[in-house]
Write a protein that holds these residues in place. Structure first.
Motif, PDB file in Angstrom:
ATOM      1  N   GLU A 110       0.813  -1.219   0.000  1.00 55.79           N
ATOM      2  CA  GLU A 110       0.000   0.000   0.000  1.00 55.79           C
ATOM      3  C   GLU A 110       0.852   1.278   0.000  1.00 55.79           C
ATOM      4  O   GLU A 110       0.752   2.111   0.905  1.00 55.79           O
ATOM      5  CB  GLU A 110      -0.950   0.013   1.204  1.00 55.79           C
ATOM      6  CG  GLU A 110      -1.990  -1.074   1.178  1.00 55.79           C
ATOM      7  CD  GLU A 110      -3.072  -0.860   0.116  1.00 55.79           C
ATOM      8  OE1 GLU A 110      -2.997   0.136  -0.621  1.00 55.79           O
ATOM      9  OE2 GLU A 110      -3.969  -1.701   0.020  1.00 55.79           O
ATOM     10  N   THR A 156       0.640   3.814  -2.078  1.00 58.84           N
ATOM     11  CA  THR A 156      -0.007   4.984  -2.682  1.00 58.84           C
ATOM     12  C   THR A 156      -0.872   5.770  -1.711  1.00 58.84           C
ATOM     13  O   THR A 156      -1.314   6.873  -2.037  1.00 58.84           O
ATOM     14  CB  THR A 156      -0.885   4.555  -3.877  1.00 58.84           C
ATOM     15  OG1 THR A 156      -1.946   3.702  -3.410  1.00 58.84           O
ATOM     16  CG2 THR A 156      -0.067   3.802  -4.903  1.00 58.84           C
ATOM     17  N   SER A 165      -1.740  -3.143  -3.629  1.00 60.37           N
ATOM     18  CA  SER A 165      -2.417  -1.854  -3.746  1.00 60.37           C
ATOM     19  C   SER A 165      -3.868  -2.089  -4.130  1.00 60.37           C
ATOM     20  O   SER A 165      -4.204  -3.102  -4.768  1.00 60.37           O
ATOM     21  CB  SER A 165      -1.734  -0.982  -4.806  1.00 60.37           C
ATOM     22  OG  SER A 165      -2.423   0.255  -4.949  1.00 60.37           O
TER      23      SER A 165
END
Length: 622
Positions: free
Chosen positions: A461, A463, A489
């Protein structure tokens, strides 16, 4: 008619204002995407709209009676309450009654007279309809109603914050990074909820697919100014590029004129004797305008510290299995990860993605199976939990341990220069992490990660909280990276652009590989939901693997979709009759056995109705 409006609003936390004489109007049913770099003031703008922050100057106007609800990046929740109580609490008086009624129904020794009295108040406030709304939102967000807020992680607290905002059904819904920590299935559901939402929505998000799907207007905050673009996100990108080109030409012409005037004013004694005082005043005005110009900050420059080339085989897993508390997270999974492979891990939250990563990195014990590592492996691991950052330390201390220089690809660089590549100004680099935004903390993690020599990058993760521009630069860096990559993601566009194959977690430890593009996320989610429903009813479900085929409803599902509204209507009528009966004063004067039997029947009918609503929601989404 506008719902919210402000004129010439200024908010400043330092020398440069975050909002500089900004104007904004939000009308009914608008869908606004709010974009801008981390630290530009997006969250500040939402706080001004919500009335949580008063501006330094300017006028605010709000339509009388308008209701505003906000999902913050770090929602503050009542820790002592359960999830159900916390969500109902956002509804005020009727919410408190709903939470109390919910708790009383769970109590086997409930005071029936008190319950009957509560039902009277409930009906007067249309409590049954609102209760169904609370139950539906909790169900769709997969929130365990009886769990205490104090037991939740940051990601789960954001879900609760989102539930609190949605159940209010406000006139204006302010969402600050709503997709962070949500799995793909819930993101798709949220998109559909916002499609039918009757109020206005203002949303900050880095998820470009989500932004494109929900936004009909883009508001950009840049150097203290707000610019409105009446278009979707993709059209905005085209128009913005043209606007920046035009701005650059205008600035170039201005700078040429200023340079000519500076030459003139510095000419010899003859020029000073005959100079035009009006021209001198004009030059002073030009100087002031140039000094006040806030130039667009340069792009982030991301560079990976390349490690030694790894062996051809990176990781091999043979029939590995892991279970927690009797639940299968990984079930007899095998894979061979070769040098240069780029794999995306996809699936709902809590299904086992992080567990598989830790198993492949040999960080946890296996129940069975074997994991082998190849030679010369240098791993850089980006953990989704940012709690590893000591928020009291400065950015410099966190990235370099206090050293003045850092080595990147054999070159020594001053730490201030290196952090500048990640958009940290010198004064920001010396600030403690606790004063930084979520996106800036994420950039700290990236700066730290990319300073380590690595030929195998694992990112869980990465982003979350990044602005779109930095996200795109990270995307470019990973596309050009020639090492091996595992990426977790829920950002659909980011995954599709970076990875070449996907491991899709289907539940019960089953992991299926998809090679190449995986465009139809919603279809895979629906197929798995149908398979899960079929498995619960012990009936086989045919799941097509053709990615481009449109999902077709079976005759049975169509029939069920037709019948469910009638069944719900019948249950509602029966429930209304029973509620009317049990709410009368005479009812509670009867024999205790009769009263208890009717109250049990009322509880069962309510549970059946909630189950029908949930099933209707599931079938309708197909």
């Amino acid at each position: 008619m506008p719902l919210l409006k402000f004129d010439n609003v200024t908010v400043a936390f330092g020398l440069k204002p975050v909002l500089d004489n900004a104007d904004l109007q939000i009308d009914e049913q608008e869908r606004i995407g709010l974009i801008g770099r981390n630290g530009e003031g997006k969250s500040t703008l939402l706080k001004v709209l919500a009335g949580e922050l008063l501006p330094d100057s300017g006028q605010l106007w709000r339509q009388s009676g308008v209701v505003v609800a906000t999902l913050e990046q770090s929602p503050v929740l009542p820790e002592a309450l359960t999830i159900y109580e916390a969500v109902a609490d956002s509804l005020g008086e009727v919410g408190h009654l709903i939470a109390k009624y919910h708790d009383m129904l769970l109590d086997p020794n409930v005071d029936l007279e008190a319950l009957g009295s509560l039902q009277h108040q409930f009906e007067a406030l249309d409590g049954w309809t609102i209760q169904q709304r609370v139950d539906s939102v909790l169900s769709r967000l997969n929130l365990p109603a009886e769990k205490k807020i104090s037991e939740l992680s940051g990601g789960w607290k954001r879900r609760v914050g989102l539930a609190r905002a949605l159940v209010m059904e406000p006139d204006v819904l302010l969402l600050d990074e709503p997709t962070n920590h949500l799995d793909m299935e819930t993101i798709v559901w949220l998109e559909k909820q916002l499609e039918t939402f009757r109020g206005a929505v203002v949303c900050i998000t880095h998820d470009r697919v989500f932004l494109q799907n929900i936004s009909k207007r883009i508001i950009e905050i840049d150097r203290g100014q707000l610019t409105s673009w009446s278009c979707n996100y993709l059209q905005y990108l085209e128009r913005k590029a043209a606007a920046l080109e035009s701005e650059a030409k205008t600035h170039a012409e201005f700078d040429k004129k200023l340079a000519r005037e500076e030459v003139w004013i510095r000419q010899g004694i003859k020029a000073r004797r005959t100079r035009n005082e009006g021209r001198v005043r004009a030059l002073e005005s030009l100087r002031k305008e140039r000094a006040q110009r806030r130039n667009l900050a340069g792009p982030a420059k991301l560079e990976v510290e390349q490690g030694e080339r790894s062996g051809k085989l990176v990781i091999e897993a043979e029939e590995i299995s892991i279970a927690y508390d009797g639940r299968k997270m990984v079930d007899q999974f095998s894979c061979r990860l070769m040098r240069g492979d780029r794999v995306g891990l996809v699936g709902p939250n809590g299904i086992g993605k992080s567990t598989l990563i830790k198993a492949l990195l040999q960080q946890i014990e296996l129940d069975s199976g074997l994991v082998k590592h190849g030679t010369k492996l240098q791993v850089a691991y980006f953990d989704q939990h940012r709690d590893v950052l000591d928020l009291e330390k400065t950015v410099i201390d966190l990235v370099s341990g206090g050293r003045d220089t850092i080595t990147i690809n054999g070159r020594d660089r001053h730490i201030i220069s290196y952090l500048g590549d990640f958009l940290f100004a010198p004064e920001r680099a010396r600030s403690p992490a606790k004063v930084l935004s979520g996106g800036e903390r994420n950039r700290i993690m990236l700066a730290k990660l990319f300073s380590q020599p690595a030929n195998f990058i694992v990112m869980d993760e990465p982003t979350n909280d990044l602005d779109v521009e930095t996200l795109e630069l990270l995307e470019e860096l990973l596309i050009d990276y020639d090492g091996t990559l595992i990426l977790v993601s829920h950002d659909r566009k980011f995954l599709e652009n970076v990875v070449t194959s996907f491991w899709f977690f289907e539940g019960e430890g089953k992991i299926t590989e998809y090679v190449g593009e995986l465009p139809n996320w919603a279809k895979i989610i629906k197929d798995n939901a149908q398979a899960e429903q079929a498995s619960k009813s012990n009936k086989p479900a045919a799941i097509t693997q053709k990615q481009n085929a449109k999902p077709k409803l079976s005759f049975k599902i169509k029939k069920e979709l037709e019948e469910l509204p009638k069944q719900i209507e019948a249950l509602e009528a029966e429930l209304a009759q029973l509620q009317e009966l049990t709410s009368s004063a005479e009812f509670h004067t009867q024999d205790h056995t009769i009263v208890q039997a009717k109250m049990n029947e009322l509880k069962q009918l309510d549970q059946q109705l909630q189950a029908k609503y949930q099933r209707w929601d599931e079938v309708e989404s197909m």
